[in-house]
Design a protein around this motif. Structure first.
Motif, PDB file in Angstrom:
ATOM      1  N   MET A  10     -95.092  95.073  38.338  1.00  0.00           N
ATOM      2  CA  MET A  10     -94.598  94.759  36.985  1.00  0.00           C
ATOM      3  C   MET A  10     -94.720  95.993  36.090  1.00  0.00           C
ATOM      4  SD  MET A  10     -97.530  92.334  35.236  1.00  0.00           S
ATOM      5  CE  MET A  10     -97.122  92.485  33.504  1.00  0.00           C
ATOM      6  N   CYS A  11     -95.459  97.001  36.565  1.00  0.00           N
ATOM      7  CA  CYS A  11     -95.637  98.249  35.797  1.00  0.00           C
ATOM      8  C   CYS A  11     -94.648  99.330  36.235  1.00  0.00           C
ATOM      9  CB  CYS A  11     -97.063  98.772  35.986  1.00  0.00           C
ATOM     10  SG  CYS A  11     -98.332  97.568  35.581  1.00  0.00           S
ATOM     11  N   PHE A 195    -107.413  97.551  45.377  1.00  0.00           N
ATOM     12  CA  PHE A 195    -107.326  97.930  43.968  1.00  0.00           C
ATOM     13  C   PHE A 195    -105.888  97.781  43.472  1.00  0.00           C
ATOM     14  CE2 PHE A 195    -111.582  99.780  43.575  1.00  0.00           C
ATOM     15  CZ  PHE A 195    -111.938  99.853  44.922  1.00  0.00           C
ATOM     16  N   VAL A 196    -105.694  96.931  42.478  1.00  0.00           N
ATOM     17  CA  VAL A 196    -104.352  96.801  41.905  1.00  0.00           C
ATOM     18  C   VAL A 196    -104.172  97.933  40.899  1.00  0.00           C
ATOM     19  CG1 VAL A 196    -102.800  95.366  40.557  1.00  0.00           C
ATOM     20  CG2 VAL A 196    -104.326  94.304  42.243  1.00  0.00           C
ATOM     21  N   ALA A 197    -103.275  98.841  41.217  1.00  0.00           N
ATOM     22  CA  ALA A 197    -103.094 100.044  40.397  1.00  0.00           C
ATOM     23  C   ALA A 197    -101.875  99.846  39.487  1.00  0.00           C
ATOM     24  CB  ALA A 197    -102.892 101.252  41.307  1.00  0.00           C
ATOM     25  N   GLY A 198    -102.127  99.898  38.167  1.00  0.00           N
ATOM     26  CA  GLY A 198    -101.019  99.656  37.217  1.00  0.00           C
ATOM     27  C   GLY A 198    -100.875 100.792  36.235  1.00  0.00           C
ATOM     28  N   THR A 199    -100.745 100.398  34.935  1.00  0.00           N
ATOM     29  CA  THR A 199    -100.426 101.412  33.910  1.00  0.00           C
ATOM     30  C   THR A 199    -101.572 102.389  33.675  1.00  0.00           C
ATOM     31  OG1 THR A 199    -101.274  99.935  32.206  1.00  0.00           O
ATOM     32  CG2 THR A 199     -98.894  99.823  32.675  1.00  0.00           C
ATOM     33  N   SER A 200    -102.795 101.972  34.023  1.00  0.00           N
ATOM     34  CA  SER A 200    -103.917 102.898  33.726  1.00  0.00           C
ATOM     35  C   SER A 200    -104.210 103.814  34.906  1.00  0.00           C
ATOM     36  CB  SER A 200    -105.184 102.117  33.339  1.00  0.00           C
ATOM     37  OG  SER A 200    -105.380 101.014  34.177  1.00  0.00           O
ATOM     38  N   SER A 201    -103.324 103.783  35.927  1.00  0.00           N
ATOM     39  CA  SER A 201    -103.561 104.747  37.031  1.00  0.00           C
ATOM     40  C   SER A 201    -102.231 105.283  37.550  1.00  0.00           C
ATOM     41  CB  SER A 201    -104.369 104.097  38.155  1.00  0.00           C
ATOM     42  OG  SER A 201    -103.728 102.911  38.588  1.00  0.00           O
ATOM     43  N   ILE A 202    -101.599 104.658  38.552  1.00  0.00           N
ATOM     44  CA  ILE A 202    -100.492 105.374  39.209  1.00  0.00           C
ATOM     45  C   ILE A 202     -99.135 105.173  38.543  1.00  0.00           C
ATOM     46  CG2 ILE A 202    -101.733 105.295  41.381  1.00  0.00           C
ATOM     47  CD1 ILE A 202     -99.731 103.325  42.433  1.00  0.00           C
TER      48      ILE A 202
END
Ligand code: DX5
Ligand code: ZN
Length: 221
Positions: A10-11, A195-202
């Motif tokens: 969703m990101c 690890f669900v990686a979203g707007t604060s990472s990838i």
């Protein structure tokens, strides 16, 4: 075993979704995380089964479905669920949790229970035989870009111990929400595996996904 990365779709940049899927393939992520929301269980709508099923045709990366909806058991048939996928349903979203987990496994997927920040881990005590993954929400579900709920880190550090004490050390722990570099390190130390990686990472705007994924992987080794 090293941590696994499940990018939160969703990101993603929907204007160039296929390119991003290719970049994620090249980055070697283990899953694609699909947040499906019904506007009732959570106050938002995001991705739907048609989009997920369309991307299914693009890639062999296993899917990690996060169903944030009332009575998910009524909607499983809409999704092209395949062996190797993870399907998470919220403990708070159904009165028939055990039956729903069975239905997920019958489709060959890994069955997972997601817990909101306020929901204690012992609520899954009687379905530990039925789950492969426990999804610990580190934000209140519904939106990307939120800040971690601090108490969830302490909750997370108790989960591994709890599962081992109950005789289920092999249940994987997934974390979802504000999984930044800094938070990922602390989550890994607390026992997280996926690890669900979203707007604060990838999915940081305008930055190279492959480079960001490489840096992120160093945090969860
Ligand atoms: C929130 C979703 C998360 C979210 C993660 O309800 O479950 O997957 O998209 O986004 P960030 O990483 O920005 O918190
Ligand atoms: Zn999610």
């Amino acid at each position: 075993m090293a941590g696994k990365i499940s990018p939160s779709m969703m990101c993603a940049d929907f204007r160039r979704l296929e390119d991003q899927v290719r970049e994620l393939e090249q980055a070697g992520v283990e899953y694609l995380h699909w947040d499906i929301m019904d506007g009732r269980f959570v106050p938002n709508f995001t991705l739907g089964p048609d989009l997920m099923n369309c991307v299914r045709e693009l890639t062999a990366i296993p899917f990690d479905l996060h169903l944030m909806m009332e009575r998910p058991e009524d909607h499983l048939h809409l999704f092209d669920i395949r062996p190797g996928d993870i399907v998470s349903v919220h403990q708070e979203s159904t009165t028939h949790l055990q039956r729903t987990l069975q239905a997920i496994r019958e489709r060959g997927a890994k069955a997972a229970v997601a817990l909101n920040p306020a929901t204690p881990v012992y609520t899954v005590e009687h379905v530990l035989d039925d789950i492969d993954v426990l999804l610990i929400m580190t934000v209140n579900p519904g939106f990307a870009g939120q800040k971690l709920v601090p108490a969830t880190l302490k909750k997370l550090s108790n989960v591994k111990t709890y599962l081992a004490a109950q005789g289920y050390p092999d249940i994987e722990i997934e974390v979802d929400g504000n999984v930044s570099w800094e938070n990922a390190v602390r989550m890994r130390e607390a026992g997280a595996d996926i690890f669900v990686a979203g707007t604060s990472s990838i999915f940081r705007k305008g930055e190279n996904i492959q480079e960001l994924t490489k840096q992120f992987r160093d945090c969860i080794a």
